[in-house]
Scaffold this motif. Sequence first.
Motif, PDB file in Angstrom:
ATOM      1  N   GLU A  79       6.100   2.431  -9.679  1.00 41.43           N
ATOM      2  CA  GLU A  79       6.566   1.716  -8.717  1.00 41.43           C
ATOM      3  C   GLU A  79       8.288   1.621  -8.604  1.00 41.43           C
ATOM      4  N   ILE A  80       8.951   2.116  -9.667  1.00 41.62           N
ATOM      5  CA  ILE A  80      10.348   2.229  -9.487  1.00 41.62           C
ATOM      6  C   ILE A  80      10.389   3.667  -8.514  1.00 41.62           C
ATOM      7  N   VAL A  97      10.266   2.081  -5.017  1.00 44.78           N
ATOM      8  CA  VAL A  97      11.182   1.284  -4.689  1.00 44.78           C
ATOM      9  C   VAL A  97      12.449   2.075  -4.197  1.00 44.78           C
ATOM     10  N   LEU A  98      12.636   3.220  -4.903  1.00 39.23           N
ATOM     11  CA  LEU A  98      13.612   4.327  -4.633  1.00 39.23           C
ATOM     12  C   LEU A  98      13.595   4.817  -3.176  1.00 39.23           C
ATOM     13  N   TYR A  99      12.249   5.189  -2.940  1.00 40.14           N
ATOM     14  CA  TYR A  99      12.130   5.652  -1.618  1.00 40.14           C
ATOM     15  C   TYR A  99      12.200   4.662  -0.446  1.00 40.14           C
ATOM     16  N   LYS A 100      11.728   3.462  -0.878  1.00 41.65           N
ATOM     17  CA  LYS A 100      11.907   2.349   0.356  1.00 41.65           C
ATOM     18  C   LYS A 100      13.317   1.927   0.485  1.00 41.65           C
ATOM     19  N   ASP A 153      -5.352   0.539  -8.270  1.00 43.60           N
ATOM     20  CA  ASP A 153      -4.527   0.537  -9.348  1.00 43.60           C
ATOM     21  C   ASP A 153      -3.149   0.819  -8.647  1.00 43.60           C
ATOM     22  N   LEU A 154      -2.908   1.856  -8.329  1.00 42.44           N
ATOM     23  CA  LEU A 154      -1.708   2.422  -7.759  1.00 42.44           C
ATOM     24  C   LEU A 154      -1.045   1.284  -6.472  1.00 42.44           C
ATOM     25  N   ILE A 155      -2.121   1.063  -5.620  1.00 43.59           N
ATOM     26  CA  ILE A 155      -1.882   0.126  -4.612  1.00 43.59           C
ATOM     27  C   ILE A 155      -1.208  -1.240  -5.164  1.00 43.59           C
ATOM     28  N   GLU A 156      -1.929  -1.614  -6.183  1.00 39.82           N
ATOM     29  CA  GLU A 156      -1.582  -3.082  -6.707  1.00 39.82           C
ATOM     30  C   GLU A 156      -0.144  -2.944  -7.291  1.00 39.82           C
ATOM     31  N   LYS A 157       0.388  -1.796  -7.751  1.00 45.04           N
ATOM     32  CA  LYS A 157       1.985  -1.520  -8.138  1.00 45.04           C
ATOM     33  C   LYS A 157       2.734  -1.581  -7.164  1.00 45.04           C
ATOM     34  N   VAL A 158       2.421  -0.758  -6.183  1.00 44.35           N
ATOM     35  CA  VAL A 158       3.275  -0.410  -5.182  1.00 44.35           C
ATOM     36  C   VAL A 158       3.258  -0.960  -3.791  1.00 44.35           C
ATOM     37  N   GLY A 159       2.178  -1.744  -3.561  1.00 42.45           N
ATOM     38  CA  GLY A 159       1.926  -2.579  -2.382  1.00 42.45           C
ATOM     39  C   GLY A 159       2.948  -3.339  -1.667  1.00 42.45           C
ATOM     40  N   ASN A 160       3.724  -3.932  -2.276  1.00 40.96           N
ATOM     41  CA  ASN A 160       4.927  -4.703  -2.082  1.00 40.96           C
ATOM     42  C   ASN A 160       5.887  -4.096  -1.337  1.00 40.96           C
ATOM     43  N   HIS A 161       5.992  -2.796  -1.553  1.00 38.12           N
ATOM     44  CA  HIS A 161       7.175  -1.924  -1.173  1.00 38.12           C
ATOM     45  C   HIS A 161       6.654  -0.957   0.186  1.00 38.12           C
ATOM     46  N   VAL A 162       5.612  -0.987   0.727  1.00 44.00           N
ATOM     47  CA  VAL A 162       5.026  -0.002   1.562  1.00 44.00           C
ATOM     48  C   VAL A 162       4.654  -1.010   2.752  1.00 44.00           C
ATOM     49  N   CYS A 163       4.624  -0.422   3.993  1.00 47.98           N
ATOM     50  CA  CYS A 163       4.215  -1.141   5.166  1.00 47.98           C
ATOM     51  C   CYS A 163       2.681  -0.425   5.468  1.00 47.98           C
ATOM     52  N   LEU A 164       2.227   0.494   5.078  1.00 47.54           N
ATOM     53  CA  LEU A 164       1.410   1.547   5.503  1.00 47.54           C
ATOM     54  C   LEU A 164       0.533   2.092   4.490  1.00 47.54           C
ATOM     55  N   ILE A 165      -0.655   2.034   4.004  1.00 50.48           N
ATOM     56  CA  ILE A 165      -1.285   2.814   3.083  1.00 50.48           C
ATOM     57  C   ILE A 165      -2.053   3.685   3.849  1.00 50.48           C
ATOM     58  N   LYS A 166      -2.000   5.124   3.460  1.00 54.32           N
ATOM     59  CA  LYS A 166      -2.740   6.202   4.299  1.00 54.32           C
ATOM     60  C   LYS A 166      -3.664   6.671   3.135  1.00 54.32           C
ATOM     61  N   THR A 167      -5.107   6.888   3.751  1.00 49.38           N
ATOM     62  CA  THR A 167      -5.983   7.338   2.839  1.00 49.38           C
ATOM     63  C   THR A 167      -6.535   8.498   3.532  1.00 49.38           C
ATOM     64  N   HIS A 168      -7.191   9.351   2.588  1.00 45.63           N
ATOM     65  CA  HIS A 168      -8.111  10.324   2.747  1.00 45.63           C
ATOM     66  C   HIS A 168      -9.433  10.018   2.160  1.00 45.63           C
ATOM     67  N   VAL A 169     -10.450   9.221   3.176  1.00 42.47           N
ATOM     68  CA  VAL A 169     -11.570   8.495   2.262  1.00 42.47           C
ATOM     69  C   VAL A 169     -12.433   9.818   1.902  1.00 42.47           C
TER      70      VAL A 169
END
Length: 473
Positions: free
Chosen positions: A450-451, A454-457, A258-274
Amino acid sequence: MDFENKVTELALNLHKIDAVKFGDFMTKSGIKTPVYFDLRVIVSYPDVMELITELLYEFAVANSKYDHVCGVPYTALPIATLLSVKAKKSMLMRRKEAKSYGTKKMIEGHYQTGDRCLIIEDVVTSGSSVMETVNDLRKEGLKAEEAFIILDREQGGRENLESNKVQMKALLTMTKLIEILLENNRITEQTANEVRDYLQNVKAPSVVKVNERMFLSYEKRAELSTNAIAKQLFNIMAAKKTNLCLSVDLTSSTKILDLIEKVGNHVCLIKTHVDIIEDFSSGFVSSLQHLAKKLNFLILEDRKYADIGHTVSLQYTRGLYNVSDWADCVTCHSLPGEGILKALNGASNTDKGVFLLAEMSSEGNLITQQYTQETVKMAEKYAELICGFVCQNKDTFKNPGIIQLTPGVQLESSKDNLGQVYNTPEKVVLENGGDVMVVGRGIVAAKNSEIQAVLYKDALWKCYTKRISGKFE
């Protein structure tokens, strides 16, 4: 006429046309001097221009391997032009300032990333003018490692250039010029001694060493990278205009997606701790990969492998998580030695990237400077595997094709109660040299993720564009 006689002729001609003057002057570097060189006048003397061109070609250019010549504006431009024609080699021109219209380029001409360019200059004192041209060429991904000079004032310029990986060759040194003029009765012994004393006692200020990768764009660095994942990541950052990595440190796969669906457009990389996900499943992996393709980001599993090679190979390719099937890149420690990289390199046939931990952002960590240096050295043998380093210092490595992944970023500096130190985007990108910045709780725990993303991006990207402009130091 042999080479030495031609050099003598040049020295005498420079004195004759008043390109060499004796008196009380001030150099560009702010140094008082009893001798001044104004080689701009040579454009009015075709014979002198021709002689300088012939000497530079014979002395250095003919035996060098290069693709282009570039004169330091503006005095050296006519000589560079003549050398380009004589050698039948391409010439590039560096502008003093970028155009405010059109392409807004600093370097004019046709070239490819990785091409070699010779620098032509008239006089060197500190080497600062040469370095201005070198820096602009290097920002374009060109190799600028040789400078050919008419006159070396012998006041530290050679050493300054060498400290920035530029080898300098000069037709004349100040010492040689004074000897020639004295022997030919053009100056008195008193004048010669004044200049000799001056040379012995006055040195130019040092030129700050430049970390080239700090000024190169992500697009240029993608072309220089030897790791397929690093190339992808550089190009994603350039296309999406984001250097933000989100650390999704949540234990629920549904909340992560759910989180990635909201912010994925604003990141280049997703870091997981599986291994902290309580309901991990193959369905989660499929959904994560779908989002990565849809929103154009890569996946980093922050496993921090640190075991012997055989064990790490199994951890990477087997077990419940089967990381090699879905993660584009992983993190690992160098502590076990080279075997861990050998294991990861041979573990699967797909493109993969490894971020080696060279430094950590936690307070009181035990990583030493020697450990960091040995980590970087170890990685050099695995150029096609290494995507980058997890580190905090811009001088940890120099290779512009490698990515600096820097954790511990917040919009305001702080420290949590477990010793994690957070730095601002300005400090991490401009001072510390971060290329991809990791943000976790600053976005994950926000009321509107998401907001906040965008601020960080926007803040991180603004720092990056300021950095590659070269106007932040």
